[in-house]
Design a protein around this motif. Structure first.
Motif, PDB file in Angstrom:
ATOM      1  N   ALA A   1       0.747  -1.278   0.222  1.00 25.49           N
ATOM      2  CA  ALA A   1      -0.111   0.013   0.111  1.00 25.49           C
ATOM      3  C   ALA A   1       0.647   1.339   0.006  1.00 25.49           C
ATOM      4  N   ASP A   2       0.323   2.273  -0.857  1.00 25.04           N
ATOM      5  CA  ASP A   2       0.822   3.538  -0.626  1.00 25.04           C
ATOM      6  C   ASP A   2       0.260   4.329   0.386  1.00 25.04           C
ATOM      7  N   THR A   3       0.710   4.416   1.404  1.00 31.47           N
ATOM      8  CA  THR A   3       0.130   5.018   2.627  1.00 31.47           C
ATOM      9  C   THR A   3       0.990   6.346   2.766  1.00 31.47           C
ATOM     10  N   ALA A   4       1.711   6.626   2.280  1.00 29.63           N
ATOM     11  CA  ALA A   4       2.785   7.864   2.687  1.00 29.63           C
ATOM     12  C   ALA A   4       1.756   9.158   2.507  1.00 29.63           C
ATOM     13  N   PRO A   5       0.894   9.416   1.832  1.00 32.09           N
ATOM     14  CA  PRO A   5      -0.027  10.557   1.775  1.00 32.09           C
ATOM     15  C   PRO A   5      -0.633  10.862   2.897  1.00 32.09           C
ATOM     16  N   ASP A   6      -1.062   9.956   3.537  1.00 28.55           N
ATOM     17  CA  ASP A   6      -1.948  10.031   4.797  1.00 28.55           C
ATOM     18  C   ASP A   6      -0.908  10.048   6.131  1.00 28.55           C
ATOM     19  N   LEU A   7       0.444   9.505   5.992  1.00 26.81           N
ATOM     20  CA  LEU A   7       1.302   9.548   7.047  1.00 26.81           C
ATOM     21  C   LEU A   7       2.002  11.028   7.003  1.00 26.81           C
ATOM     22  N   ALA A   8       2.241  11.387   5.802  1.00 25.60           N
ATOM     23  CA  ALA A   8       2.692  12.862   5.783  1.00 25.60           C
ATOM     24  C   ALA A   8       1.850  13.879   6.091  1.00 25.60           C
ATOM     25  N   ALA A   9       0.627  13.655   5.713  1.00 20.35           N
ATOM     26  CA  ALA A   9      -0.404  14.502   6.224  1.00 20.35           C
ATOM     27  C   ALA A   9      -0.558  14.701   7.726  1.00 20.35           C
ATOM     28  N   ALA A  10      -0.593  13.537   8.334  1.00 16.56           N
ATOM     29  CA  ALA A  10      -0.604  13.546   9.918  1.00 16.56           C
ATOM     30  C   ALA A  10       0.695  14.417  10.454  1.00 16.56           C
ATOM     31  N   VAL A  11       1.808  14.369   9.935  1.00 17.48           N
ATOM     32  CA  VAL A  11       3.090  14.804  10.596  1.00 17.48           C
ATOM     33  C   VAL A  11       2.727  16.592  10.295  1.00 17.48           C
ATOM     34  N   ASN A  12       2.357  16.792   9.077  1.00 17.15           N
ATOM     35  CA  ASN A  12       2.254  18.009   8.518  1.00 17.15           C
ATOM     36  C   ASN A  12       1.087  19.006   9.408  1.00 17.15           C
TER      37      ASN A  12
ATOM     38  N   GLU B   1      14.212  15.741  23.380  1.00 13.92           N
ATOM     39  CA  GLU B   1      13.169  16.389  24.129  1.00 13.92           C
ATOM     40  C   GLU B   1      12.205  16.586  23.252  1.00 13.92           C
ATOM     41  N   GLY B   2      11.017  16.340  23.481  1.00 17.42           N
ATOM     42  CA  GLY B   2       9.973  16.581  22.622  1.00 17.42           C
ATOM     43  C   GLY B   2       9.446  15.697  21.895  1.00 17.42           C
ATOM     44  N   TYR B   3      10.268  14.899  21.490  1.00 16.98           N
ATOM     45  CA  TYR B   3       9.932  13.663  20.442  1.00 16.98           C
ATOM     46  C   TYR B   3       8.548  12.884  20.788  1.00 16.98           C
ATOM     47  N   GLU B   4       8.610  12.542  22.007  1.00 13.90           N
ATOM     48  CA  GLU B   4       7.503  11.672  22.493  1.00 13.90           C
ATOM     49  C   GLU B   4       6.378  12.314  22.420  1.00 13.90           C
ATOM     50  N   GLU B   5       6.040  13.756  22.486  1.00 13.51           N
ATOM     51  CA  GLU B   5       4.940  14.326  22.618  1.00 13.51           C
ATOM     52  C   GLU B   5       4.665  14.438  21.129  1.00 13.51           C
ATOM     53  N   LEU B   6       5.438  14.625  20.326  1.00 17.36           N
ATOM     54  CA  LEU B   6       5.127  14.659  18.752  1.00 17.36           C
ATOM     55  C   LEU B   6       4.821  13.334  18.301  1.00 17.36           C
ATOM     56  N   ARG B   7       5.365  12.240  18.852  1.00 11.47           N
ATOM     57  CA  ARG B   7       4.802  10.991  18.437  1.00 11.47           C
ATOM     58  C   ARG B   7       3.249  10.570  18.676  1.00 11.47           C
ATOM     59  N   LEU B   8       3.115  11.130  19.843  1.00  9.61           N
ATOM     60  CA  LEU B   8       1.578  10.644  20.307  1.00  9.61           C
ATOM     61  C   LEU B   8       0.726  11.251  19.670  1.00  9.61           C
ATOM     62  N   GLN B   9       1.034  12.902  19.279  1.00  7.17           N
ATOM     63  CA  GLN B   9      -0.043  13.456  18.595  1.00  7.17           C
ATOM     64  C   GLN B   9       0.054  13.104  16.909  1.00  7.17           C
ATOM     65  N   TRP B  10       1.204  12.586  16.793  1.00  9.56           N
ATOM     66  CA  TRP B  10       1.001  12.001  15.189  1.00  9.56           C
ATOM     67  C   TRP B  10       0.316  10.965  15.033  1.00  9.56           C
ATOM     68  N   PHE B  11       0.374  10.120  16.183  1.00  9.78           N
ATOM     69  CA  PHE B  11      -0.509   8.709  16.195  1.00  9.78           C
ATOM     70  C   PHE B  11      -1.896   9.226  16.281  1.00  9.78           C
ATOM     71  N   ASP B  12      -2.203  10.309  16.842  1.00  9.33           N
ATOM     72  CA  ASP B  12      -3.773  10.464  16.866  1.00  9.33           C
ATOM     73  C   ASP B  12      -4.172  10.939  15.706  1.00  9.33           C
ATOM     74  N   ASN B  13      -3.481  11.989  15.012  1.00  6.14           N
ATOM     75  CA  ASN B  13      -3.505  12.685  13.693  1.00  6.14           C
ATOM     76  C   ASN B  13      -3.830  11.370  12.830  1.00  6.14           C
ATOM     77  N   TYR B  14      -3.153  10.670  12.790  1.00  5.87           N
ATOM     78  CA  TYR B  14      -3.288   9.453  11.644  1.00  5.87           C
ATOM     79  C   TYR B  14      -4.049   8.525  11.863  1.00  5.87           C
ATOM     80  N   GLN B  15      -4.644   8.332  13.093  1.00  5.55           N
ATOM     81  CA  GLN B  15      -5.502   7.423  13.319  1.00  5.55           C
ATOM     82  C   GLN B  15      -6.973   8.058  12.841  1.00  5.55           C
ATOM     83  N   ASN B  16      -6.973   9.294  12.930  1.00  5.92           N
ATOM     84  CA  ASN B  16      -8.404  10.124  12.614  1.00  5.92           C
ATOM     85  C   ASN B  16      -8.461  10.339  10.998  1.00  5.92           C
ATOM     86  N   ALA B  17      -7.301   9.761  10.223  1.00  3.75           N
ATOM     87  CA  ALA B  17      -7.418   9.985   8.798  1.00  3.75           C
ATOM     88  C   ALA B  17      -6.388   9.010   8.236  1.00  3.75           C
TER      89      ALA B  17
END
Length: 232
Positions: A23-34, A73-89
């Motif tokens: 699967a080409d999942t990169a568009p949604d992975l990228a959208a979540a981090v952006n 520092e700050g990576y883990e907070e971003l990781r958890l927020q990225w997970f939430d963004n990705y799960q939503n879309a």
């Protein structure tokens, strides 16, 4: 490297990585981090920068978008927020690569099994496979199914166990060097797929048994095996 196979060399099961392979999942992975960047008043990171890191998940995406590693520092907070963004879309723009449906159909018609082994957490894998048309997989092993993600072979060995096929009768197909390392450690023949994300290291250097440019090439390899003529 790529050559016709004798029928005796054909596998009984094909195991696939998910992101960048089936699967080409990169568009949604990228959208979540952006979304993380724009929420902080930052410009989105260009997709061309993010796409090659997609197979590395949060580590790759956050590294490319913010220049942080898991030790920072700050990576883990971003990781958890990225997970939430990705799960939503997670399946807005994600699709199977061209030729994958035909490949999977051909594998089944040839009497082989197929399954998925990914480092993606089950939280995302389980819903995603149904959303993008991979629900007929014979098994799905996620990054947290076993104690060890790839390049450890535990997930691949678990998939072979679930399919009831000896590891040496399985092939593993992936778009990252760790996929080849995991497959070799599991005693499987390995296929590097250059149609995927592949990262910064050239697939030709990974030491895979086969290097293929499209899912169609894999199907052709599996269906063009030379069968000895019957003895009169």
């Amino acid at each position: 490297m790529n050559r016709p196979l004798p029928a005796s060399a054909l596998p009984r099961a094909i195991l696939f990585d998910l992101d960048g392979t089936l699967a080409d999942t990169a568009p949604d992975l990228a959208a979540a981090v952006n979304l993380l960047r724009t929420a902080r008043g930052l410009e989105p990171t260009p997709y061309s920068v993010l796409r090659p890191t997609a197979s590395a998940g949060a580590r790759g995406m956050i590294g490319a978008a913010f220049g942080l590693t898991p030790a920072d520092e700050g990576y883990e907070e971003l990781r958890l927020q990225w997970f939430d963004n990705y799960q939503n879309a997670m399946a807005v723009h994600s699709t199977l690569f061209a030729g994958v449906p035909e490949l999977l159909k051909g594998i089944v018609e040839a009497g082989m099994s197929w399954g998925i082994v990914t480092n993606k957490p089950a939280r995302f894998t389980d819903p995603l496979v149904g959303m993008i048309g991979l629900h007929e997989a014979g098994c799905v092993v996620s990054g947290d199914t076993t104690p060890h993600p790839k390049p450890h072979p535990a997930g691949l060995l678990e998939a072979a166990r679930r399919l009831g096929v000896a590891p040496e009768l399985c092939w593993y197909v992936g778009d990252d060097q760790r996929d080849v390392e995991a497959g070799r450690a599991a005693g499987m023949l390995t296929v590097a797929c250059s149609w995927g994300y592949c990262g910064a290291v050239e697939p030709a250097t990974w030491g895979a048994d086969f290097l293929l440019a499209s899912p169609v090439e894999l199907l052709e390899l599996l269906t063009s095996a030379s069968v000895p003529a019957a003895v009169a």
